[in-house]
Design a protein around this motif. Structure first.
Motif, short mmCIF file in Angstrom:
data_model
loop_
_atom_site.label_atom_id
_atom_site.label_comp_id
_atom_site.label_asym_id
_atom_site.label_seq_id
_atom_site.Cartn_x
_atom_site.Cartn_y
_atom_site.Cartn_z
N ARG A 63 -31.03 -60.66 9.73
CA ARG A 63 -30.35 -61.60 8.84
C ARG A 63 -28.89 -61.84 9.24
O ARG A 63 -28.17 -62.53 8.53
CB ARG A 63 -30.40 -61.08 7.41
N CYS A 64 -28.43 -61.27 10.34
CA CYS A 64 -27.04 -61.45 10.77
C CYS A 64 -26.75 -62.93 11.02
O CYS A 64 -27.59 -63.65 11.55
CB CYS A 64 -26.75 -60.65 12.03
N THR A 65 -25.57 -63.36 10.62
CA THR A 65 -25.17 -64.75 10.80
C THR A 65 -24.07 -64.86 11.84
O THR A 65 -23.52 -63.86 12.28
CB THR A 65 -24.66 -65.35 9.47
N ASN A 66 -23.74 -66.07 12.18
CA ASN A 66 -22.67 -66.30 13.15
C ASN A 66 -21.40 -66.82 12.49
O ASN A 66 -20.58 -67.45 13.13
CB ASN A 66 -23.13 -67.23 14.27
N HIS A 67 -21.25 -66.59 11.17
CA HIS A 67 -20.02 -66.99 10.47
C HIS A 67 -18.84 -66.19 11.06
O HIS A 67 -19.01 -65.08 11.54
CB HIS A 67 -20.13 -66.69 8.98
N PRO A 68 -17.63 -66.74 10.97
CA PRO A 68 -16.45 -66.03 11.50
C PRO A 68 -15.97 -64.93 10.56
O PRO A 68 -14.82 -64.89 10.12
CB PRO A 68 -15.42 -67.16 11.63
N TYR A 69 -16.86 -63.98 10.26
CA TYR A 69 -16.57 -62.91 9.30
C TYR A 69 -15.46 -61.98 9.81
O TYR A 69 -14.51 -61.69 9.08
CB TYR A 69 -17.86 -62.11 9.05
N GLN A 116 -18.42 -54.75 9.12
CA GLN A 116 -18.29 -55.72 10.20
C GLN A 116 -19.34 -55.56 11.30
O GLN A 116 -19.50 -56.46 12.12
CB GLN A 116 -16.90 -55.61 10.83
N SER A 117 -20.04 -54.45 11.36
CA SER A 117 -20.98 -54.24 12.46
C SER A 117 -22.17 -55.20 12.38
O SER A 117 -22.64 -55.70 13.40
CB SER A 117 -21.46 -52.80 12.49
N CYS A 118 -22.65 -55.44 11.18
CA CYS A 118 -23.75 -56.38 11.00
C CYS A 118 -23.60 -57.02 9.63
O CYS A 118 -23.78 -56.37 8.62
CB CYS A 118 -25.09 -55.67 11.12
N GLU A 175 -25.04 -63.40 5.06
CA GLU A 175 -24.49 -64.38 4.12
C GLU A 175 -23.83 -63.72 2.91
O GLU A 175 -22.79 -64.18 2.43
CB GLU A 175 -25.61 -65.33 3.67
N ARG A 176 -24.39 -62.63 2.41
CA ARG A 176 -23.81 -61.93 1.25
C ARG A 176 -22.41 -61.42 1.57
O ARG A 176 -21.49 -61.56 0.76
CB ARG A 176 -24.68 -60.73 0.85
N HIS A 177 -22.27 -60.83 2.74
CA HIS A 177 -20.97 -60.29 3.15
C HIS A 177 -19.94 -61.42 3.25
O HIS A 177 -18.82 -61.29 2.77
CB HIS A 177 -21.09 -59.58 4.49
N TYR A 178 -20.32 -62.50 3.90
CA TYR A 178 -19.42 -63.62 4.11
C TYR A 178 -19.00 -64.24 2.77
O TYR A 178 -17.83 -64.55 2.55
CB TYR A 178 -20.07 -64.66 5.01
#
Length: 144
Positions: free
Chosen positions: A24-30, A60-62, A65-68
């Motif tokens: 589920r990892c995204t490519n957002h600039p987190y 930050q490792s993985c 969307e929830r994190h972002y």
């Protein structure tokens, strides 16, 4: 985020987010967002952002969307508090030096480690603060 709806707190009360799934990892600039928030804490003196940013930086490792979305919650808080300032002035009846400290007990639900922190106030003005996640949750009581 310039015209976003402001939030009253830097993070939701009792927020717990598990480490993201590899699928589920995204490519957002987190990571970039977390870096900008850390810059804001250091350069613009925003201790109110420390706990929320510190918590989000652990993930930050993985990230997904929830994190972002929760990192953007911090930006919404900044939007609502953009005019906050730290003003240093001596208050008439304030004690010279006061320290507040606190800790949780195994507060991180991912690894059950504790976090402690302190704030030093000089004449009612915050002059030093820190928060640290403990490397070991073992607590030893020494009796004499």
């Amino acid at each position: 985020m310039k015209d976003c709806k402001p939030k009253a707190t830097p993070k939701e009360k009792g927020l717990h987010i598990d480490v993201g799934d590899k699928e589920r990892c995204t490519n957002h600039p987190y990571r970039e967002l977390i870096g900008c928030l850390i810059y804001a804490i250091v350069v613009t003196t925003r201790p109110d952002l420390c706990a929320a940013t510190g918590y989000m930086s652990l993930l930050q490792s993985c990230f997904d969307e929830r994190h972002y979305n929760n990192a953007k919650h911090i930006l919404r808080y900044i939007r609502g508090t953009i005019d906050l300032r730290m003003i240093y002035r001596k208050e008439g009846t304030t004690e010279t030096l006061v320290c507040f400290c606190d800790a949780d007990w195994g507060g991180d639900k991912n690894d059950r480690k504790s976090t402690s922190g302190y704030v030093f106030k000089l004449f009612g003005n915050t002059v030093s603060w820190a928060s640290k996640k403990h490397s070991n949750s073992k607590f030893v009581i020494h009796r004499s």
